[in-house]
Design a protein around this motif. Structure first.
Motif, PDB file in Angstrom:
ATOM      1  N   HIS A 114     133.021  91.982  74.318  1.00 51.05           N
ATOM      2  CA  HIS A 114     132.186  90.990  74.989  1.00 51.05           C
ATOM      3  C   HIS A 114     132.988  90.379  76.134  1.00 51.05           C
ATOM      4  N   THR A 115     132.304  89.749  77.061  1.00 51.71           N
ATOM      5  CA  THR A 115     132.981  89.194  78.233  1.00 51.71           C
ATOM      6  C   THR A 115     133.810  87.965  77.912  1.00 51.71           C
ATOM      7  N   SER A 116     133.572  87.356  76.737  1.00 55.67           N
ATOM      8  CA  SER A 116     134.389  86.216  76.316  1.00 55.67           C
ATOM      9  C   SER A 116     134.790  86.411  74.862  1.00 55.67           C
ATOM     10  N   GLU A 117     135.715  85.605  74.401  1.00 62.09           N
ATOM     11  CA  GLU A 117     136.244  85.768  73.051  1.00 62.09           C
ATOM     12  C   GLU A 117     135.237  85.372  71.976  1.00 62.09           C
ATOM     13  N   VAL A 118     134.368  84.424  72.288  1.00 63.60           N
ATOM     14  CA  VAL A 118     133.412  83.907  71.321  1.00 63.60           C
ATOM     15  C   VAL A 118     132.004  84.347  71.703  1.00 63.60           C
ATOM     16  N   ILE A 119     131.232  84.775  70.722  1.00 63.56           N
ATOM     17  CA  ILE A 119     129.831  85.139  70.955  1.00 63.56           C
ATOM     18  C   ILE A 119     129.015  83.854  71.012  1.00 63.56           C
ATOM     19  N   ASP A 120     128.618  83.461  72.200  1.00 61.36           N
ATOM     20  CA  ASP A 120     127.869  82.214  72.385  1.00 61.36           C
ATOM     21  C   ASP A 120     126.750  82.484  73.394  1.00 61.36           C
ATOM     22  N   PRO A 121     125.512  82.642  72.924  1.00 60.31           N
ATOM     23  CA  PRO A 121     124.401  82.963  73.839  1.00 60.31           C
ATOM     24  C   PRO A 121     124.208  81.930  74.941  1.00 60.31           C
TER      25      PRO A 121
END
Length: 365
Positions: A114-121
């Motif tokens: 993913h583009t960031s470390e945390v999956i945050d919609p």
């Protein structure tokens, strides 16, 4: 040209997987950014129980449903408005569609970065929205420069437009999308000419994992709250599961969904929501025993324009339309019985087509 829904989002959120599930078009899918460069386009039928009833009772040789056109657009990244990740090209593809299906990732998969470390919609949504607003600011600034030049030669003609553009630029500069910009009567025409990305109507598609389906509402709640504030619809589904089930026999797929606690196809929820987002309705035609067909038109379309969708000769030579509401036809059982009951109407060229109308056009060749 058909109205189009653009499938938009960051890389690796499941856009092409969703597109494949919707269209079975076989768009390339891979766990790295920019698998899609040129947009894939697919036409997706809209399931409609009314058309099913017509087909069962008329038993035509051919049944043609209404449809929605989807465009699979490559993933955006931070800096897209500056051309990062082929951003200018991808933003242009968004500019040409009529509405957006914003795909937001909620599924967990260590094999798909993913583009960031945390999956945050919501964080992903802020990234995409920022790029769209920044691209719109650039568009408005270019138009302002052109209008300022025109103002020197024709100050009265350009002054009002320049004032509108300055208000819009200030609105966008605060990070607010164009669709929330307060506009006065007569200003919409100028805004339409700009083809602003953040002006487009949108729906949200939250892509969850199959193992998350038993708690999907809790996972989707933050997005739903944001969407409700905007007046935007939300659909939650597992794109990978839907892509797999798209190749199953319908009865087997329905049974598997029931086992998972799903009451309907996530794909058809997307299609129907997209259909409504584009302000489309369906009317029906029956041609003897040959064809039962649903036609999609924008709500508020006059019957003479709808006739032109069937064939240009019908619009040019339009005389009248015989119209019956689907519910009235179903209650009567047959067209002949509907005539006897007096529920079949004659309408002129200015009649606005209603959702579910069954029509027959009378015209001169």
């Amino acid at each position: 040209m058909s109205l189009q829904i653009g499938i938009v989002g960051l890389p690796n959120v499941g856009k092409s997987t969703l597109f494949n599930a919707l269209t079975r078009a076989g768009a390339a899918v891979a766990p790295y950014p920019f698998t899609t460069i040129d947009p894939n386009v697919g036409v997706v039928p809209v399931q409609d129980e009314r058309l099913d009833w017509l087909a069962e009772n008329v038993r035509p040789e051919r049944v043609v449903p209404a449809a929605v056109e989807f465009v699979d657009i490559a993933g955006l990244v931070r800096g897209a408005h500056r051309g990062e990740g082929l951003g200018n090209q991808f933003l242009h593809h968004i500019r040409t569609v009529d509405a957006i299906a914003m795909v937001l990732r909620r599924f967990e998969d260590p094999d798909i970065p993913h583009t960031s470390e945390v999956i945050d919609p919501l964080e992903d949504l802020e990234t995409v929205d920022t790029e769209l607003v920044l691209a719109d600011m650039a568009t408005v600034e270019r138009r302002m420069e052109r209008v300022r030049t025109e103002t020197k030669a024709h100050p009265r003609d350009a002054a009002d437009q320049l004032a509108l553009l300055e208000r819009l630029a200030a609105h966008l500069n605060e990070g607010r999308p164009a669709r929330t910009f307060p506009r006065e009567e007569g200003e919409q025409e100028v805004l339409n000419e700009l083809f602003l990305l953040s002006e487009k109507p949108r729906m949200y598609v939250v892509n969850v994992g199959e193992e998350q389906l038993d708690r999907v509402e809790a996972l989707v709640a933050p997005v739903r709250a944001r969407a409700e504030a905007e007046g935007a619809p939300v659909v939650a589904l597992c794109a990978r599961l839907e892509a797999d089930l798209a190749d199953w026999e319908p009865d087997e797929a329905a049974e598997y969904r029931r086992d998972l606690g799903l009451t309907r196809s996530g794909l058809q929820a997307v299609v129907r929501t997209a259909f409504d987002l584009l302000h489309l309705i369906s009317f029906f035609t029956i041609v003897g025993g040959k064809e039962a067909r649903a036609w999609e038109v924008e709500r508020g379309t006059a019957i003479v324009r709808a006739a032109g969708k069937i064939h240009s000769d019908m619009e040019r030579g339009f005389i009248r339309a015989e119209v019956i509401a689907f519910d009235d036809l179903k209650a009567a059982g047959t067209m002949a019985q509907a005539r006897e009951r007096g529920v079949l109407r004659i309408e002129g060229r200015d009649y606005l087509v209603a959702d579910g109308d069954v029509v027959q056009i009378r015209f001169n060749v």
